[in-house]
Design a protein around this motif. Sequence first.
Motif, PDB file in Angstrom:
ATOM      1  N   MET A 129     -17.751  -2.143   1.499  1.00 23.10           N
ATOM      2  CA  MET A 129     -17.446  -2.697   2.817  1.00 23.10           C
ATOM      3  C   MET A 129     -18.330  -3.919   3.065  1.00 23.10           C
TER       4      MET A 129
ATOM      5  N   SER B 112     -19.722   1.042  -6.187  1.00 23.41           N
ATOM      6  CA  SER B 112     -20.888   1.684  -5.583  1.00 23.41           C
ATOM      7  C   SER B 112     -20.636   1.667  -4.080  1.00 23.41           C
TER       8      SER B 112
ATOM      9  N   CYS C 233      -6.566  -4.143  -5.559  1.00 20.01           N
ATOM     10  CA  CYS C 233      -7.763  -3.526  -4.944  1.00 20.01           C
ATOM     11  C   CYS C 233      -7.454  -2.065  -4.616  1.00 20.01           C
TER      12      CYS C 233
ATOM     13  N   ASP D  62       0.847  -1.199   0.000  1.00 20.36           N
ATOM     14  CA  ASP D  62       0.000   0.000   0.000  1.00 20.36           C
ATOM     15  C   ASP D  62       0.880   1.245   0.000  1.00 20.36           C
TER      16      ASP D  62
ATOM     17  N   GLN E 255     -13.754   5.561   6.162  1.00 17.96           N
ATOM     18  CA  GLN E 255     -14.568   6.778   6.044  1.00 17.96           C
ATOM     19  C   GLN E 255     -16.065   6.479   6.089  1.00 17.96           C
ATOM     20  N   ASN E 256     -16.424   5.194   6.153  1.00 19.06           N
ATOM     21  CA  ASN E 256     -17.822   4.834   5.887  1.00 19.06           C
ATOM     22  C   ASN E 256     -18.643   4.656   7.165  1.00 19.06           C
TER      23      ASN E 256
HETATM   24  C1  LIG Z   1     -18.821   8.173   3.329  1.00 20.60           C
HETATM   25  C2  LIG Z   1     -18.870   6.738   2.898  1.00 20.60           C
HETATM   26  C3  LIG Z   1     -19.847   5.896   3.412  1.00 20.60           C
HETATM   27  C4  LIG Z   1     -19.887   4.569   3.014  1.00 20.60           C
HETATM   28  N1  LIG Z   1     -20.738   3.715   3.647  1.00 20.60           N
HETATM   29  C5  LIG Z   1     -20.666   2.393   3.392  1.00 20.60           C
HETATM   30  C6  LIG Z   1     -21.402   1.464   4.154  1.00 20.60           C
HETATM   31  O1  LIG Z   1     -22.041   1.811   5.151  1.00 20.60           O
HETATM   32  N2  LIG Z   1     -21.379   0.163   3.778  1.00 20.60           N
HETATM   33  C7  LIG Z   1     -20.614  -0.271   2.745  1.00 20.60           C
HETATM   34  O2  LIG Z   1     -20.643  -1.447   2.425  1.00 20.60           O
HETATM   35  N3  LIG Z   1     -19.827   0.572   2.060  1.00 20.60           N
HETATM   36  C8  LIG Z   1     -19.830   1.888   2.358  1.00 20.60           C
HETATM   37  N4  LIG Z   1     -19.040   2.752   1.679  1.00 20.60           N
HETATM   38  C9  LIG Z   1     -18.202   2.240   0.580  1.00 20.60           C
HETATM   39  C10 LIG Z   1     -16.977   1.513   1.118  1.00 20.60           C
HETATM   40  O3  LIG Z   1     -16.337   2.297   2.108  1.00 20.60           O
HETATM   41  C11 LIG Z   1     -16.006   1.227  -0.024  1.00 20.60           C
HETATM   42  O4  LIG Z   1     -16.699   0.607  -1.100  1.00 20.60           O
HETATM   43  C12 LIG Z   1     -14.899   0.286   0.441  1.00 20.60           C
HETATM   44  O5  LIG Z   1     -14.308   0.765   1.629  1.00 20.60           O
HETATM   45  C13 LIG Z   1     -13.838   0.137  -0.638  1.00 20.60           C
HETATM   46  O6  LIG Z   1     -12.762  -0.594  -0.084  1.00 20.60           O
HETATM   47  P1  LIG Z   1     -11.417  -0.739  -0.892  1.00 20.60           P
HETATM   48  O7  LIG Z   1     -10.532  -1.617  -0.096  1.00 20.60           O
HETATM   49  O8  LIG Z   1     -11.731  -1.153  -2.299  1.00 20.60           O
HETATM   50  O9  LIG Z   1     -10.854   0.756  -1.022  1.00 20.60           O
HETATM   51  P2  LIG Z   1      -9.985   1.648  -0.006  1.00 20.60           P
HETATM   52  O10 LIG Z   1     -10.408   1.477   1.389  1.00 20.60           O
HETATM   53  O11 LIG Z   1     -10.011   3.030  -0.564  1.00 20.60           O
HETATM   54  O12 LIG Z   1      -8.527   1.047  -0.121  1.00 20.60           O
HETATM   55  C14 LIG Z   1      -7.747   1.156  -1.303  1.00 20.60           C
HETATM   56  C15 LIG Z   1      -6.298   1.121  -0.890  1.00 20.60           C
HETATM   57  O13 LIG Z   1      -5.491   0.995  -2.060  1.00 20.60           O
HETATM   58  C16 LIG Z   1      -4.333   1.782  -1.876  1.00 20.60           C
HETATM   59  N5  LIG Z   1      -3.797   2.089  -3.205  1.00 20.60           N
HETATM   60  C17 LIG Z   1      -4.455   2.638  -4.250  1.00 20.60           C
HETATM   61  N6  LIG Z   1      -3.634   2.750  -5.317  1.00 20.60           N
HETATM   62  C18 LIG Z   1      -2.431   2.249  -4.924  1.00 20.60           C
HETATM   63  C19 LIG Z   1      -1.163   2.091  -5.573  1.00 20.60           C
HETATM   64  N7  LIG Z   1      -0.970   2.456  -6.845  1.00 20.60           N
HETATM   65  N8  LIG Z   1      -0.142   1.548  -4.870  1.00 20.60           N
HETATM   66  C20 LIG Z   1      -0.314   1.155  -3.575  1.00 20.60           C
HETATM   67  N9  LIG Z   1      -1.484   1.288  -2.920  1.00 20.60           N
HETATM   68  C21 LIG Z   1      -2.530   1.824  -3.581  1.00 20.60           C
HETATM   69  C22 LIG Z   1      -4.825   3.010  -1.126  1.00 20.60           C
HETATM   70  O14 LIG Z   1      -3.768   3.659  -0.439  1.00 20.60           O
HETATM   71  C23 LIG Z   1      -5.853   2.391  -0.182  1.00 20.60           C
HETATM   72  O15 LIG Z   1      -5.274   2.061   1.073  1.00 20.60           O
HETATM   73  C24 LIG Z   1     -18.972   4.086   2.047  1.00 20.60           C
HETATM   74  C25 LIG Z   1     -17.985   4.933   1.545  1.00 20.60           C
HETATM   75  C26 LIG Z   1     -17.918   6.243   1.977  1.00 20.60           C
HETATM   76  C27 LIG Z   1     -16.821   7.120   1.455  1.00 20.60           C
END
Ligand SMILES: Cc1cc2nc3c(=O)[nH]c(=O)nc-3n(C[C@H](O)[C@H](O)[C@H](O)COP(=O)(O)OP(=O)(O)OC[C@H]3O[C@@H](n4cnc5c(N)ncnc54)[C@H](O)[C@@H]3O)c2cc1C
Length: 372
Positions: free
Chosen positions: A353, A349, A190, A34, A45-46
């Motif tokens: 989470m 979307s 991811c 990461d 943030q969610n």
């Molecule tokens: C305000 C808000 C409310 C929400 N409420 C809900 C909810 O109640 N229920 C629900 O199911 N979902 C909810 N969601 C959606 C949910 O939070 C996201 O869909 C989910 O957290 C995505 O997880 P992720 O691991 O894909 O992304 P992230 O948590 O963004 O993680 C991606 C990671 O990849 C790393 N990364 C990216 N590019 C690179 C690179 N080139 N090299 C190395 N590292 C990299 C980043 O640093 C980051 O740590 C909400 C989102 C928000 C913002």
Amino acid sequence: MTNTSDLIVVGSGILGLATAFLAHEQGRSVRIIDSADRPVGSSIQNFGHACFTGQADVIQDTARHARAGWLRAAQAAGFWAAESGTHIPAMTDVELQVLREFAEHRGDEVTLLTGPDVGAALGNPDLPAVGGAHLPLDMRVDPREAAPSLAAWLDREGVTFSWNTRVTAVGDGVVATTRGDFTAAEVVVCPGFELMGLFPQLAEAYDVRVCTLVMALLERPSHLRQDLAMLTGTSLARYDGFAAMPSAPALRDELARREPALVDCVANLMATGIPEGLLVGDSHAYSLSPEPFIDEDVADLLIDRSTALLGVERPVVRQRWLGRYADSPNTNLVLERPDARTTVAVVTSGIGMTLSFGVGHLALSGEQIPGF
Ligand SMILES: Cc1cc2nc3c(=O)[nH]c(=O)nc-3n(C[C@H](O)[C@H](O)[C@H](O)COP(=O)(O)OP(=O)(O)OC[C@H]3O[C@@H](n4cnc5c(N)ncnc54)[C@H](O)[C@@H]3O)c2cc1C
């Protein structure tokens, strides 16, 4: 040879961590890379609301995998996870009709409630609801605890973490980074809303953009439970499971007349409790490169409407932020295999989470969910 593992996961958000957890359960050696020094993306943030029931019928098998994964991970890593479900107050007859249709469609997954019962469950016995529902399979976690705890547990279990390391390219088992190359039999990428930086053609093919959401953390009055999860009429119009019900178009018309300001900011009005307080939100705006500014009118509107439902007379705001997640107008899930050893997984979307452990299962098993 220490730079080689069975699996490399790019991204330490909940989707990357869930994928790593499942691979670790299978006995595979895993490295997580990461660019940050800890999980700080969408996953902290969610709302911490695992909203399995309200999702589309086509994703319910994946949702069941996700729920089981959440329970195993919480048990193993020791983070808080409550099987307390979701409460939805119906404030109008049309909202109640959507809930009735959904209960008819899903059977045991939905319990219809009277107005007084849903008010009592939400800690607001004076709520003038005409009815409501409880979705018992939904779960609650604390987003500020779950991903960091899972990362710490995986670290203790021998998963290797490369923090502060930006991935610049991935292909055929080689992961190029700002600290040199790493290799693995398989790579699952991811990157959440940063997909454009790594796989721009894929991001463009799905019109992936960033969704920004106005959020607030309020002090949680003692009459509101920590495991509270409240969805509202705007959620019924938004989540695919409810939105497929016959009365959903009538609900959207009614919301446009009754709550034009909420509709204007594309609100999904909801609230959850966490140890630190009460999370309320949220609005939705879409852009490739969003500006960081929070519209105070939108923030106040969301706080006003949510606290009115919960009987909070004088809300005290502790934090505000503009959350971000990956979004696509064309699909809820980008799950692509650019080569035989690389899988790219991004939930596009606001349910990433919820589905994280289910999508991790899809990424590792090679299964697809057409039409999601
Ligand atoms: C305000 C808000 C409310 C929400 N409420 C809900 C909810 O109640 N229920 C629900 O199911 N979902 C909810 N969601 C959606 C949910 O939070 C996201 O869909 C989910 O957290 C995505 O997880 P992720 O691991 O894909 O992304 P992230 O948590 O963004 O993680 C991606 C990671 O990849 C790393 N990364 C990216 N590019 C690179 C690179 N080139 N090299 C190395 N590292 C990299 C980043 O640093 C980051 O740590 C909400 C989102 C928000 C913002």
